[in-house]
Design a protein around this motif. Structure first.
Motif, PDB file in Angstrom:
ATOM      1  N   HIS A 154      47.127  41.660  42.399  1.00  0.00           N
ATOM      2  CA  HIS A 154      47.646  40.518  41.631  1.00  0.00           C
ATOM      3  C   HIS A 154      46.488  39.703  41.038  1.00  0.00           C
ATOM      4  N   LEU A 155      45.445  39.455  41.823  1.00  0.00           N
ATOM      5  CA  LEU A 155      44.284  38.710  41.329  1.00  0.00           C
ATOM      6  C   LEU A 155      43.590  39.465  40.196  1.00  0.00           C
ATOM      7  N   LEU A 156      43.462  40.763  40.329  1.00  0.00           N
ATOM      8  CA  LEU A 156      42.838  41.556  39.278  1.00  0.00           C
ATOM      9  C   LEU A 156      43.664  41.508  37.993  1.00  0.00           C
ATOM     10  N   ARG A 157      44.990  41.543  38.143  1.00  0.00           N
ATOM     11  CA  ARG A 157      45.849  41.468  36.963  1.00  0.00           C
ATOM     12  C   ARG A 157      45.715  40.103  36.290  1.00  0.00           C
ATOM     13  N   LEU A 158      45.667  39.022  37.083  1.00  0.00           N
ATOM     14  CA  LEU A 158      45.507  37.676  36.523  1.00  0.00           C
ATOM     15  C   LEU A 158      44.159  37.511  35.834  1.00  0.00           C
ATOM     16  N   SER A 159      43.143  38.180  36.359  1.00  0.00           N
ATOM     17  CA  SER A 159      41.795  38.079  35.798  1.00  0.00           C
ATOM     18  C   SER A 159      41.565  39.056  34.660  1.00  0.00           C
ATOM     19  N   ALA A 160      42.552  39.870  34.346  1.00  0.00           N
ATOM     20  CA  ALA A 160      42.450  40.892  33.308  1.00  0.00           C
ATOM     21  C   ALA A 160      41.321  41.872  33.612  1.00  0.00           C
ATOM     22  N   LEU A 161      41.159  42.182  34.896  1.00  0.00           N
ATOM     23  CA  LEU A 161      40.165  43.158  35.335  1.00  0.00           C
ATOM     24  C   LEU A 161      40.867  44.471  35.660  1.00  0.00           C
ATOM     25  N   PRO A 162      40.163  45.590  35.583  1.00  0.00           N
ATOM     26  CA  PRO A 162      40.816  46.875  35.854  1.00  0.00           C
ATOM     27  C   PRO A 162      41.195  47.004  37.327  1.00  0.00           C
ATOM     28  N   GLN A 163      42.304  47.660  37.548  1.00  0.00           N
ATOM     29  CA  GLN A 163      42.777  47.916  38.905  1.00  0.00           C
ATOM     30  C   GLN A 163      41.872  48.970  39.554  1.00  0.00           C
ATOM     31  N   PRO A 164      41.771  48.994  40.883  1.00  0.00           N
ATOM     32  CA  PRO A 164      40.944  50.018  41.532  1.00  0.00           C
ATOM     33  C   PRO A 164      41.514  51.409  41.269  1.00  0.00           C
ATOM     34  N   SER A 165      40.628  52.359  41.037  1.00  0.00           N
ATOM     35  CA  SER A 165      41.069  53.715  40.693  1.00  0.00           C
ATOM     36  C   SER A 165      41.385  54.569  41.915  1.00  0.00           C
ATOM     37  N   SER A 166      40.891  54.155  43.079  1.00  0.00           N
ATOM     38  CA  SER A 166      41.152  54.923  44.298  1.00  0.00           C
ATOM     39  C   SER A 166      41.271  53.971  45.484  1.00  0.00           C
ATOM     40  N   GLU A 167      41.725  54.546  46.598  1.00  0.00           N
ATOM     41  CA  GLU A 167      41.842  53.728  47.815  1.00  0.00           C
ATOM     42  C   GLU A 167      40.470  53.302  48.323  1.00  0.00           C
ATOM     43  N   ALA A 168      39.475  54.160  48.152  1.00  0.00           N
ATOM     44  CA  ALA A 168      38.114  53.824  48.600  1.00  0.00           C
ATOM     45  C   ALA A 168      37.572  52.635  47.808  1.00  0.00           C
ATOM     46  N   GLU A 169      37.827  52.620  46.493  1.00  0.00           N
ATOM     47  CA  GLU A 169      37.375  51.506  45.661  1.00  0.00           C
ATOM     48  C   GLU A 169      38.119  50.220  46.031  1.00  0.00           C
ATOM     49  N   GLU A 170      39.422  50.356  46.315  1.00  0.00           N
ATOM     50  CA  GLU A 170      40.214  49.194  46.729  1.00  0.00           C
ATOM     51  C   GLU A 170      39.695  48.633  48.049  1.00  0.00           C
ATOM     52  N   LYS A 171      39.370  49.521  48.979  1.00  0.00           N
ATOM     53  CA  LYS A 171      38.842  49.090  50.280  1.00  0.00           C
ATOM     54  C   LYS A 171      37.507  48.372  50.115  1.00  0.00           C
ATOM     55  N   LYS A 172      36.647  48.925  49.240  1.00  0.00           N
ATOM     56  CA  LYS A 172      35.335  48.303  48.980  1.00  0.00           C
ATOM     57  C   LYS A 172      35.505  46.912  48.368  1.00  0.00           C
ATOM     58  N   MET A 173      36.460  46.775  47.407  1.00  0.00           N
ATOM     59  CA  MET A 173      36.723  45.468  46.794  1.00  0.00           C
ATOM     60  C   MET A 173      37.211  44.462  47.832  1.00  0.00           C
ATOM     61  N   LEU A 174      38.117  44.903  48.701  1.00  0.00           N
ATOM     62  CA  LEU A 174      38.629  44.005  49.747  1.00  0.00           C
ATOM     63  C   LEU A 174      37.519  43.564  50.694  1.00  0.00           C
ATOM     64  N   GLU A 175      36.631  44.502  51.074  1.00  0.00           N
ATOM     65  CA  GLU A 175      35.510  44.150  51.950  1.00  0.00           C
ATOM     66  C   GLU A 175      34.589  43.129  51.282  1.00  0.00           C
ATOM     67  N   THR A 176      34.320  43.323  49.997  1.00  0.00           N
ATOM     68  CA  THR A 176      33.461  42.393  49.263  1.00  0.00           C
ATOM     69  C   THR A 176      34.088  41.014  49.194  1.00  0.00           C
ATOM     70  N   LEU A 177      35.375  40.958  48.884  1.00  0.00           N
ATOM     71  CA  LEU A 177      36.067  39.666  48.818  1.00  0.00           C
ATOM     72  C   LEU A 177      36.118  38.986  50.185  1.00  0.00           C
ATOM     73  N   GLU A 178      36.365  39.774  51.237  1.00  0.00           N
ATOM     74  CA  GLU A 178      36.370  39.220  52.604  1.00  0.00           C
ATOM     75  C   GLU A 178      35.022  38.586  52.927  1.00  0.00           C
ATOM     76  N   SER A 179      33.943  39.284  52.558  1.00  0.00           N
ATOM     77  CA  SER A 179      32.593  38.786  52.800  1.00  0.00           C
ATOM     78  C   SER A 179      32.357  37.483  52.044  1.00  0.00           C
ATOM     79  N   GLN A 180      32.796  37.423  50.786  1.00  0.00           N
ATOM     80  CA  GLN A 180      32.606  36.208  49.987  1.00  0.00           C
ATOM     81  C   GLN A 180      33.427  35.049  50.527  1.00  0.00           C
TER      82      GLN A 180
END
Length: 196
Positions: A77-103
């Motif tokens: 939902h945040l990516l859609r609101l930001s007009a950013l591309p959705q993650p292409s795989s589960e691994a990329e989605e997991k990496k994005m979630l880890e980065t956001l958690e860290s931030q």
């Protein structure tokens, strides 16, 4: 040495944070008569080793946090609101979630610091008396501008008279001929020769 005083303004806030290493208790001064004057060697020893690390504000490397701050649905939902591309795989989605958690963890750690009694930093600049005096706009600097103002009408509106037009902005040496200094001209244009 007066500028060192401003660099340690956040000292009480950092001391209140239990995970951060504490600064040694020091007093800095710029007056020659005071007993706590520090020399260049002392400054070098202070700055030679870090007193704390940004890593202390990041989550532990042991594993993911027990309660994630974001779900995959919220990330999409945040990516859609930001007009950013959705993650292409589960691994990329997991990496994005880890980065956001860290931030998010980093921001929460910063917010935990007790800043009561700490004056907020408005800008990074020289705050010595000489710099403040240099940056202060006084009546002498405004005299010319105020001389061009006049009060008009019943409502006493301030109107500025236009300044005299500068007919020679480049000084008296320029005669208005832009092509005068060109080595080669063709009509109203100057020619630039290249190697081609």
């Amino acid at each position: 040495m007066a500028s060192l005083r401003t660099g340690y303004r956040l000292l009480p806030a950092i001391r209140a944070q239990p995970r951060l290493q504490r600064f040694p208790s020091r007093s800095y001064s710029s007056g020659p008569d005071e007993k706590n004057v520090i020399d260049a060697e002392s400054i070098e020893s202070i700055l030679s080793r870090p007193s704390w690390s940004v890593r202390s504000l990041l989550p532990e490397e042991s594993g993911p946090s027990p309660t994630p701050a974001l779900t995959p649905k919220e990330l999409r939902h945040l990516l859609r609101l930001s007009a950013l591309p959705q993650p292409s795989s589960e691994a990329e989605e997991k990496k994005m979630l880890e980065t956001l958690e860290s931030q998010i963890h980093f921001v929460k750690e910063i917010q935990r610091i007790d800043t009561t009694g700490v004056e907020p930093l408005r800008s990074i600049r020289d705050e010595t008396a000489e710099a403040t005096k240099e940056n202060t706009i006084g009546l002498d600097a405004l005299k010319d501008t105020m001389a061009r103002e006049r009060v008009v009408g019943r409502s006493r509106r301030i109107e500025r008279t236009p300044a005299e037009k500068n007919t020679k902005p480049d000084g008296d040496a320029w005669d208005g001929n832009a092509l005068g200094s060109a080595s080669k001209t063709m009509g109203r244009y100057f020619v630039v020769e290249t190697s081609r």
